[in-house]
Every structure is written in C-alpha cells, then in structure tokens.
Scaffold this motif. Structure first.
Motif, PDB file in Angstrom:
ATOM      1  N   LYS A  85       0.829  -1.203   0.000  1.00 39.06           N
ATOM      2  CA  LYS A  85       0.000   0.000   0.000  1.00 39.06           C
ATOM      3  C   LYS A  85       0.865   1.257   0.000  1.00 39.06           C
ATOM      4  O   LYS A  85       0.628   2.186  -0.759  1.00 39.06           O
ATOM      5  CB  LYS A  85      -0.924   0.000   1.220  1.00 39.06           C
ATOM      6  CG  LYS A  85      -1.875   1.159   1.253  1.00 39.06           C
ATOM      7  CD  LYS A  85      -2.782   1.080   2.469  1.00 39.06           C
ATOM      8  CE  LYS A  85      -3.717   2.259   2.525  1.00 39.06           C
ATOM      9  NZ  LYS A  85      -4.534   2.240   3.732  1.00 39.06           N
ATOM     10  N   GLY A  86       1.879   1.289   0.829  1.00 46.55           N
ATOM     11  CA  GLY A  86       2.743   2.456   0.921  1.00 46.55           C
ATOM     12  C   GLY A  86       3.522   2.703  -0.351  1.00 46.55           C
ATOM     13  O   GLY A  86       3.674   3.834  -0.808  1.00 46.55           O
ATOM     14  N   PHE A  87       3.994   1.638  -0.969  1.00 43.28           N
ATOM     15  CA  PHE A  87       4.784   1.769  -2.182  1.00 43.28           C
ATOM     16  C   PHE A  87       3.946   2.316  -3.324  1.00 43.28           C
ATOM     17  O   PHE A  87       4.363   3.223  -4.034  1.00 43.28           O
ATOM     18  CB  PHE A  87       5.384   0.409  -2.556  1.00 43.28           C
ATOM     19  CG  PHE A  87       6.244   0.465  -3.781  1.00 43.28           C
ATOM     20  CD1 PHE A  87       7.468   1.109  -3.748  1.00 43.28           C
ATOM     21  CD2 PHE A  87       5.826  -0.118  -4.964  1.00 43.28           C
ATOM     22  CE1 PHE A  87       8.261   1.170  -4.883  1.00 43.28           C
ATOM     23  CE2 PHE A  87       6.613  -0.062  -6.095  1.00 43.28           C
ATOM     24  CZ  PHE A  87       7.835   0.575  -6.051  1.00 43.28           C
ATOM     25  N   SER A  88       2.751   1.795  -3.506  1.00 50.66           N
ATOM     26  CA  SER A  88       1.913   2.249  -4.616  1.00 50.66           C
ATOM     27  C   SER A  88       1.386   3.660  -4.390  1.00 50.66           C
ATOM     28  O   SER A  88       1.227   4.430  -5.334  1.00 50.66           O
ATOM     29  CB  SER A  88       0.759   1.283  -4.846  1.00 50.66           C
ATOM     30  OG  SER A  88      -0.099   1.266  -3.733  1.00 50.66           O
ATOM     31  N   ALA A  89       1.123   4.046  -3.139  1.00 47.64           N
ATOM     32  CA  ALA A  89       0.611   5.387  -2.858  1.00 47.64           C
ATOM     33  C   ALA A  89       1.666   6.445  -3.160  1.00 47.64           C
ATOM     34  O   ALA A  89       1.356   7.491  -3.735  1.00 47.64           O
ATOM     35  CB  ALA A  89       0.164   5.487  -1.402  1.00 47.64           C
ATOM     36  N   ASP A  90       2.937   6.180  -2.793  1.00 50.85           N
ATOM     37  CA  ASP A  90       4.002   7.140  -3.069  1.00 50.85           C
ATOM     38  C   ASP A  90       4.218   7.313  -4.566  1.00 50.85           C
ATOM     39  O   ASP A  90       4.357   8.433  -5.055  1.00 50.85           O
ATOM     40  CB  ASP A  90       5.314   6.683  -2.408  1.00 50.85           C
ATOM     41  CG  ASP A  90       5.259   6.761  -0.897  1.00 50.85           C
ATOM     42  OD1 ASP A  90       4.355   7.454  -0.375  1.00 50.85           O
ATOM     43  OD2 ASP A  90       6.098   6.130  -0.242  1.00 50.85           O
ATOM     44  N   LYS A  93      11.394   7.483 -10.901  1.00 48.26           N
ATOM     45  CA  LYS A  93      11.964   6.223 -11.376  1.00 48.26           C
ATOM     46  C   LYS A  93      13.131   5.805 -10.487  1.00 48.26           C
ATOM     47  O   LYS A  93      13.200   4.662 -10.032  1.00 48.26           O
ATOM     48  CB  LYS A  93      12.430   6.389 -12.821  1.00 48.26           C
ATOM     49  CG  LYS A  93      13.019   5.149 -13.438  1.00 48.26           C
ATOM     50  CD  LYS A  93      13.432   5.424 -14.869  1.00 48.26           C
ATOM     51  CE  LYS A  93      14.181   4.273 -15.473  1.00 48.26           C
ATOM     52  NZ  LYS A  93      14.667   4.583 -16.827  1.00 48.26           N
ATOM     53  N   LYS A  94      14.038   6.741 -10.213  1.00 46.87           N
ATOM     54  CA  LYS A  94      15.188   6.437  -9.353  1.00 46.87           C
ATOM     55  C   LYS A  94      14.725   6.115  -7.926  1.00 46.87           C
ATOM     56  O   LYS A  94      15.219   5.187  -7.299  1.00 46.87           O
ATOM     57  CB  LYS A  94      16.157   7.613  -9.342  1.00 46.87           C
ATOM     58  CG  LYS A  94      16.894   7.778 -10.648  1.00 46.87           C
ATOM     59  CD  LYS A  94      17.808   8.982 -10.610  1.00 46.87           C
ATOM     60  CE  LYS A  94      18.485   9.173 -11.964  1.00 46.87           C
ATOM     61  NZ  LYS A  94      19.324  10.376 -12.006  1.00 46.87           N
ATOM     62  N   THR A  95      13.775   6.907  -7.444  1.00 46.83           N
ATOM     63  CA  THR A  95      13.241   6.665  -6.105  1.00 46.83           C
ATOM     64  C   THR A  95      12.551   5.311  -6.033  1.00 46.83           C
ATOM     65  O   THR A  95      12.686   4.578  -5.053  1.00 46.83           O
ATOM     66  CB  THR A  95      12.250   7.779  -5.715  1.00 46.83           C
ATOM     67  OG1 THR A  95      12.898   9.034  -5.816  1.00 46.83           O
ATOM     68  CG2 THR A  95      11.718   7.580  -4.313  1.00 46.83           C
ATOM     69  N   GLY A  96      11.804   4.981  -7.091  1.00 51.05           N
ATOM     70  CA  GLY A  96      11.104   3.699  -7.125  1.00 51.05           C
ATOM     71  C   GLY A  96      12.058   2.519  -7.131  1.00 51.05           C
ATOM     72  O   GLY A  96      11.825   1.516  -6.441  1.00 51.05           O
ATOM     73  N   GLY A 110      12.247   0.094  -4.132  1.00 52.58           N
ATOM     74  CA  GLY A 110      11.967  -1.309  -4.430  1.00 52.58           C
ATOM     75  C   GLY A 110      13.047  -2.237  -3.909  1.00 52.58           C
ATOM     76  O   GLY A 110      12.756  -3.297  -3.365  1.00 52.58           O
ATOM     77  N   LEU A 111      14.304  -1.839  -4.092  1.00 50.15           N
ATOM     78  CA  LEU A 111      15.402  -2.665  -3.589  1.00 50.15           C
ATOM     79  C   LEU A 111      15.394  -2.741  -2.064  1.00 50.15           C
ATOM     80  O   LEU A 111      15.546  -3.818  -1.485  1.00 50.15           O
ATOM     81  CB  LEU A 111      16.743  -2.108  -4.075  1.00 50.15           C
ATOM     82  CG  LEU A 111      17.037  -2.282  -5.567  1.00 50.15           C
ATOM     83  CD1 LEU A 111      18.289  -1.517  -5.957  1.00 50.15           C
ATOM     84  CD2 LEU A 111      17.186  -3.760  -5.898  1.00 50.15           C
ATOM     85  N   ILE A 112      15.202  -1.588  -1.428  1.00 52.21           N
ATOM     86  CA  ILE A 112      15.206  -1.567   0.037  1.00 52.21           C
ATOM     87  C   ILE A 112      14.018  -2.336   0.603  1.00 52.21           C
ATOM     88  O   ILE A 112      14.163  -3.196   1.472  1.00 52.21           O
ATOM     89  CB  ILE A 112      15.221  -0.115   0.559  1.00 52.21           C
ATOM     90  CG1 ILE A 112      16.553   0.541   0.218  1.00 52.21           C
ATOM     91  CG2 ILE A 112      14.976  -0.069   2.062  1.00 52.21           C
ATOM     92  CD1 ILE A 112      16.592   2.033   0.463  1.00 52.21           C
TER      93      ILE A 112
END
Length: 164
Positions: free
Chosen positions: A82-87, A111-114, A118-120
């Motif tokens: 939920k947090g990932f998709s909202a950001d 893109k860079k933030t994603g 995503g990795l973290i």
C-alpha cells in the motif's frame, strides 16, 4: 403508513417496488455471500484444528502460539504494498500535470526513487518473510522432529499438524 404517504411521487407503488428490489439484492449480497464465506471459513478452521489436535495436541499448541507471527507477516505485506503504490501514484500525478518535456524530466526522480525503494523494501520484505514465515515453519518441524524422537507422536502426525 398513512394514506397521504402514498400520494408522494417517491412513495408510489413503482418506486416502492424498485426500492424493495434493490434492497433485497443488497441484503442478499451482504448477508448471503458474506455469511456463506464466514461459515465456510469457520467450518474449515474447526475441521483443521480437530485434525491437528487429534494428530498431536502438543505440536498444535506450539503452532497456534506462532499464528500471531503469520498475522504480523500479512499485515506488514499489506503495508509494504500500500505504501509503495501510494508514493508512486502521488509522484506520477504531479508529473502528469506538466507538459511532455517536463513530464520526462519529472519521471526520472520517481523512477530512481522507485528503484531504490523497491530494492530496500524488497530486501526488507524478504528478510521479514524469512524470519516470520519460514523460521516459523522450521521451528514447528524441529519441535515435531523432537516429539517423534521422544516417542510423543508419529512422523505422519507432525505433517498433519504442521500443514494446518
């Protein structure tokens, strides 16, 4: 109802019939399907617990004590997704309000933030699943193996309980 109540256009026989039809469908959707799902889930849980307690009650209690860990795992999974998709949604909404050139430049940041996020989060998520889920399975099989070794239960009973 009073006779004057039926004189209002919203209380005509056609309107009342339409409301009853819609309400019946809503009640059926709420009570019928939801109630059927609840009864099915509850009966499956009761049957599973009966089989597990019959096979090896000691191991069943140990696994039941670990269920909160599985619940925490599900909650954390939900929060991660939920947090990932909202950001990402918020960043792309901001970027889409600009013209095409600005859009491309604005998308570089998300893109860079994603990728970084995503990795973290993927690494953390994987470690969390390892700790909460697979260590729980390993612990239950370890205790089951000790019970088999001590003669408390049988090999097949360990699998019946562990695969609850």
């Amino acid at each position: 109802m009073e006779v004057g109540w039926f004189d209002k256009p919203e209380n005509s026989s056609g309107a009342i019939g339409a409301r009853l039809s819609a309400n019946a469908a809503s009640v059926r959707g709420l009570v019928g399907d939801a109630l059927a799902q609840i009864v099915q889930d509850l009966s499956s849980a009761i049957r599973g617990l009966f089989i597990a307690f019959t096979a090896c009650w000691q191991l069943t209690f140990i696994i039941l004590a670990m269920i909160p860990l599985a619940s925490i795992n599900g909650y954390v999974q939900m929060r991660f997704m939920k947090g990932f998709s909202a950001d990402a949604k918020l960043m792309y909404e901001e970027a889409s309000q600009k013209v095409m050139q600005l859009y491309r430049s604005k998308c570089e940041g998300p893109k860079k933030t994603g990728i970084k996020q995503g990795l973290i989060s993927g690494t953390g998520f994987g470690i969390l699943i390892l700790i909460l889920l697979y260590c729980m399975y390993a612990g239950s099989f370890y205790v089951g193996a000790r019970f088999v070794q001590a003669g408390i239960t049988h090999f097949t009973s360990v699998f019946r309980v562990s695969l609850l």
